[in-house]
Design an enzyme around this catalytic site. Structure first.
Site, mmCIF file in Angstrom:
data_model
loop_
_atom_site.group_PDB
_atom_site.id
_atom_site.type_symbol
_atom_site.label_atom_id
_atom_site.label_comp_id
_atom_site.label_asym_id
_atom_site.label_seq_id
_atom_site.Cartn_x
_atom_site.Cartn_y
_atom_site.Cartn_z
ATOM 1 N N SER A 197 0.813 -1.209 0.000
ATOM 2 C CA SER A 197 0.000 0.000 0.000
ATOM 3 C C SER A 197 0.850 1.264 0.000
ATOM 4 O O SER A 197 0.339 2.341 -0.265
ATOM 5 C CB SER A 197 -0.943 0.005 1.196
ATOM 6 N N LYS A 225 0.884 4.279 6.950
ATOM 7 C CA LYS A 225 0.294 5.192 5.967
ATOM 8 C C LYS A 225 0.970 6.551 6.076
ATOM 9 O O LYS A 225 1.740 6.816 6.995
ATOM 10 C CB LYS A 225 -1.205 5.387 6.229
#
Lengths: 145, 157
Positions: free
Chosen positions: A36, A79
């Site tokens: 990701s 993230k």
């Protein structure tokens, strides 16, 4: 003999406690998996994180952080912070204001990332630490991720 | 040599103490009126023992009292009672409004409320909270001695 074993156990317990305190309050090493964050961090990289502790609580736009997943509390997600409290995020026609005390997280790989567009803003209390540098593979060592 | 040895022993002592506290639990003071009458029924201030072990093993049930990090301010902790766990539907009433709101609690979240209805900043204002925010379970009041008791988990209807 008995004394020797006892002192060995006590010494290892002492060093275990020191290691616990360091990983809990100073810094920790994480192994990343998943794609990701693809262009900046690859699957299998080792990173050093600075623990987001009671003393150090500054998180800024653009930092890469590790947080507990809001849906599964024993999993961690990595993230990038897109917005902190009060700021606005926008994608296409959707826009949202991040509430006070929360951050908005997004992966760098937009096509394959479970991020705040799925689970909403993440409270700051869930943040585990800030990524400082990548140490493995050595050829890709970098301080600013 | 003597000074260095002492400093080293002191550091080891601090590390061991910190680890024990982080593993088992610590003592905290309860502020505010949001959990009356369970805590702070009069003007006294209660001290409670926070145990970290039930959180590790995910054994928190409906009706337990927990300590969590406030979702609006990460420097604050709040003490509340778990009303609903994942999969439940909680029906709550708005103030001065008769209509009822049904809230479904998603997986990995808790619905927490204070015992003092209407005077508590809880899930009725900020919604369900993530399990990762829960820090500890409260099971004992340890001070003042006259109020020494084990806290039962109870579900109010």
């Amino acid at each position: 003999m008995f004394k020797k074993v006892g002192s060995f156990v006590f010494t290892s317990f002492k060093y275990f406690c020191v290691a616990h305190c360091v990983t809990e309050h100073v810094a920790d090493i994480f192994l990343c998996s998943g794609d990701s964050m693809e262009p900046s961090i690859h699957s299998g990289d080792l990173v050093i994180i600075q623990r987001f502790s009671k003393m150090i609580k500054n998180v800024d736009k653009g930092d890469v952080i590790i947080a507990k997943s809001p849906e599964e509390y024993n999993k961690f997600i990595m993230k990038r912070v897109k917005a902190v409290d009060g700021q606005m995020v926008r994608r296409g026609i959707n826009y949202q204001v991040v509430p006070r005390g929360s951050v908005w997280l997004e992966g760098d790989n937009h096509t394959n990332s479970t991020d705040s567009w799925d689970f909403g803003p993440v409270p700051k209390g869930l943040i585990h630490g800030r990524v400082v540098c990548r140490i493995w593979p050595i050829s890709h060592f970098s301080m600013n991720i | 040599m003597g000074v260095w040895c002492r400093v080293k022993n002191l550091l080891f002592g601090v590390a061991i103490g910190r680890t024990v506290i982080d593993t088992f639990g610590s003592v905290a003071r309860v502020d505010g009126i949001s959990m009356q009458p369970t805590f702070n029924p009069n003007t006294t201030v209660d001290f409670v023992f926070l145990s970290y072990i039930p959180v590790r093993f995910d054994s928190i049930k409906r009706g337990d009292i927990i300590v969590a990090i406030s979702p609006r301010n990460p420097n604050e902790t709040i003490i509340k009672r778990v009303i609903g766990v994942e999969g439940d539907v909680v029906v709550s009433k708005k103030k001065n409004n008769t209509s009822k709101i049904r809230n479904f609690i998603p997986r990995g979240y808790y619905w927490i409320e204070g015992d003092h209805k209407g005077h508590s900043y809880d899930s009725t204002s900020f919604g369900p909270i993530s399990k990762g925010l829960v820090v500890a379970k409260v099971s004992v009041i340890i001070w003042p001695p006259s109020r020494w008791q084990l806290l039962q988990s109870q579900v109010n209807k």
